[in-house]
Scaffold this motif. Structure first.
Motif, short mmCIF file in Angstrom:
data_model
loop_
_atom_site.label_atom_id
_atom_site.label_comp_id
_atom_site.label_asym_id
_atom_site.label_seq_id
_atom_site.Cartn_x
_atom_site.Cartn_y
_atom_site.Cartn_z
N ARG A 25 9.09 8.93 7.45
CA ARG A 25 9.22 7.90 6.41
C ARG A 25 7.97 7.03 6.37
NH1 ARG A 25 13.11 2.58 6.69
NH2 ARG A 25 12.42 1.66 4.71
N ARG A 26 7.48 6.64 7.56
CA ARG A 26 6.29 5.79 7.63
C ARG A 26 5.07 6.50 7.03
NH1 ARG A 26 6.66 4.72 12.69
NH2 ARG A 26 5.28 6.36 13.40
N MET A 27 4.93 7.79 7.32
CA MET A 27 3.80 8.54 6.78
C MET A 27 3.85 8.60 5.26
SD MET A 27 3.10 11.68 9.44
CE MET A 27 4.80 12.11 9.81
N ILE A 28 5.05 8.86 4.72
CA ILE A 28 5.19 8.96 3.27
C ILE A 28 4.90 7.61 2.60
CG2 ILE A 28 6.84 9.30 1.39
CD1 ILE A 28 8.21 11.40 3.19
N GLU A 29 5.51 6.55 3.11
CA GLU A 29 5.40 5.26 2.43
C GLU A 29 4.00 4.66 2.55
OE1 GLU A 29 8.64 2.51 2.44
OE2 GLU A 29 10.03 3.99 3.22
N THR A 30 3.31 4.87 3.66
CA THR A 30 1.95 4.34 3.75
C THR A 30 1.01 5.15 2.84
OG1 THR A 30 1.59 5.67 5.77
CG2 THR A 30 2.16 3.35 6.06
N GLU A 31 1.25 6.44 2.73
CA GLU A 31 0.45 7.26 1.81
C GLU A 31 0.68 6.80 0.37
OE1 GLU A 31 -2.13 10.13 0.31
OE2 GLU A 31 -1.83 9.42 2.37
N VAL A 32 1.93 6.49 0.05
CA VAL A 32 2.26 6.01 -1.29
C VAL A 32 1.53 4.70 -1.59
CG1 VAL A 32 4.13 4.91 -2.60
CG2 VAL A 32 4.46 7.17 -1.60
N LEU A 33 1.49 3.79 -0.62
CA LEU A 33 0.78 2.52 -0.83
C LEU A 33 -0.70 2.74 -1.08
CD1 LEU A 33 2.49 0.26 1.86
CD2 LEU A 33 2.72 0.08 -0.63
N GLU A 34 -1.27 3.72 -0.40
CA GLU A 34 -2.68 4.04 -0.64
C GLU A 34 -2.89 4.50 -2.08
OE1 GLU A 34 -6.07 7.15 1.05
OE2 GLU A 34 -4.44 6.49 2.37
N ILE A 35 -1.98 5.36 -2.56
CA ILE A 35 -2.06 5.84 -3.94
C ILE A 35 -1.93 4.69 -4.92
CG2 ILE A 35 -0.89 7.23 -5.69
CD1 ILE A 35 -0.06 9.14 -3.40
N ILE A 60 -5.13 -2.20 2.94
CA ILE A 60 -5.05 -2.35 4.40
C ILE A 60 -3.88 -3.24 4.79
CG2 ILE A 60 -6.22 -3.22 6.46
CD1 ILE A 60 -8.86 -2.34 5.19
N GLY A 61 -3.78 -4.39 4.11
CA GLY A 61 -2.69 -5.32 4.41
C GLY A 61 -1.33 -4.72 4.11
N ALA A 62 -1.20 -4.05 2.96
CA ALA A 62 0.08 -3.47 2.56
C ALA A 62 0.52 -2.40 3.56
CB ALA A 62 -0.03 -2.87 1.16
N LYS A 63 -0.42 -1.54 3.97
CA LYS A 63 -0.07 -0.45 4.89
C LYS A 63 0.29 -0.99 6.27
CE LYS A 63 -2.69 3.33 4.52
NZ LYS A 63 -3.89 4.18 4.31
N SER A 64 -0.43 -2.01 6.72
CA SER A 64 -0.14 -2.60 8.03
C SER A 64 1.25 -3.23 8.04
CB SER A 64 -1.20 -3.65 8.37
OG SER A 64 -0.90 -4.30 9.58
N LEU A 65 1.58 -3.95 6.98
CA LEU A 65 2.89 -4.59 6.88
C LEU A 65 4.01 -3.55 6.78
CD1 LEU A 65 1.97 -7.47 4.41
CD2 LEU A 65 2.76 -7.77 6.77
N MET A 66 3.75 -2.47 6.04
CA MET A 66 4.77 -1.44 5.88
C MET A 66 5.03 -0.73 7.21
SD MET A 66 6.91 0.00 3.84
CE MET A 66 6.39 -0.15 2.12
N ARG A 67 3.98 -0.43 7.95
CA ARG A 67 4.17 0.22 9.25
C ARG A 67 5.03 -0.67 10.16
NH1 ARG A 67 -1.53 1.01 8.96
NH2 ARG A 67 -2.06 3.09 8.19
N ALA A 68 4.69 -1.96 10.20
CA ALA A 68 5.43 -2.88 11.06
C ALA A 68 6.89 -2.99 10.60
CB ALA A 68 4.77 -4.26 11.04
N GLN A 69 7.10 -3.04 9.29
CA GLN A 69 8.46 -3.18 8.76
C GLN A 69 9.32 -1.97 9.10
OE1 GLN A 69 10.16 -1.77 5.72
NE2 GLN A 69 11.90 -3.05 6.33
#
Length: 249
Positions: free
Chosen positions: A110-120, A217-226
């Motif tokens: 889930r983390r891999m998918i959602e952080t990739e989505v934030l990058e897109i 960077i901020g969005a992905k960091s926060l998503m990983r932590a969440q």
């Protein structure tokens, strides 16, 4: 007994054919109801024997992607990857409550998918998708009302809307199956003390603001932590559920 070089080579050839045909089916080039070419035509296309083609088709039939009928060409019977992943999700669900590794692997995926989505999304100009904004608004209303169940539903909708707004059909199909499974497990968090709805809302609001400003960077960091925090809470909830079941046994 060691396999002969000829056997190894044949396995390699049929795997190549199988992978190529599977890609065409899952990618939509071959649709449900379509007929595959004859075995001799496929063999000619890939430069392999008809025996290798038959073995490749047998592999696809085992996966439920095609169906062979006597006297007729092989037919595609699955429209897309969704049904296959649905079957996979059932298998994961059966193990989830007995093997902690499944939960960890699910949340890692889930983390891999959602952080990739934030990058897109951060690389795509334009406003945040309306469905994401709507889900965050619903979380705020549920927070203010102290409605845990509504908050969980809106929370799941927020993450789902993020993935769908990337407009990648494969990611959406994969995540849809994860989302259903995650939603079931999230309900268990009501059994244990967790962070406040206020804190949970703030986490999502911060992700939203980073996304709105294009801060990848901020969005992905926060998503990983969440997601990592969610995994810890879910682990506590599952352990408590096991304790209750054991105590009532």
């Amino acid at each position: 007994m060691k396999a002969s070089p000829q056997s190894v080579q044949r396995d390699r050839l049929h795997a190549t054919v199988s992978a190529a045909l599977e890609s065409r089916i899952l990618g939509g080039e071959l649709k449900i109801g379509d007929k595959l070419d004859s075995e001799s035509a496929i063999a000619k296309e890939f430069g392999v024997s008809t025996r290798a083609v038959r073995e490749a088709i047998q592999t696809l039939e085992t996966k439920g992607l095609v169906q062979r009928r006597h006297g007729d060409r092989t037919t595609v019977v699955r429209e897309d990857v969704g049904e296959f992943l649905g079957t996979l999700a059932v298998s994961i669900r059966q193990q989830l409550f007995s093997d902690p590794a499944y939960l960890e692997e699910l949340m890692a995926a889930r983390r891999m998918i959602e952080t990739e989505v934030l990058e897109i999304l951060c690389a795509t100009p334009g406003p945040v998708a309306a469905a994401v904004t709507d889900a965050l608004d619903r979380m705020r209303l549920a927070r203010d009302a102290g409605d845990f169940s509504a908050f969980v539903d809106a929370d799941a909708a927020f993450h789902l809307a993020l993935v769908h707004s990337a407009r990648n059909r494969i990611l959406s199909i994969v995540y849809d199956n994860f989302a259903n499974l995650i939603g079931e497990v999230i309900q268990l968090t009501s059994r244990v003390p967790t962070k406040s709805l206020e804190a949970a809302y703030d986490e999502h609001a911060e992700i939203y603001e980073c996304l709105r400003s294009g801060d990848e960077i901020g969005a992905k960091s926060l998503m990983r932590a969440q997601i990592d925090n969610s995994a810890r809470y879910l682990r506590i909830a599952i352990d408590k559920a096991h304790e209750e079941e054991t105590g009532n046994a």
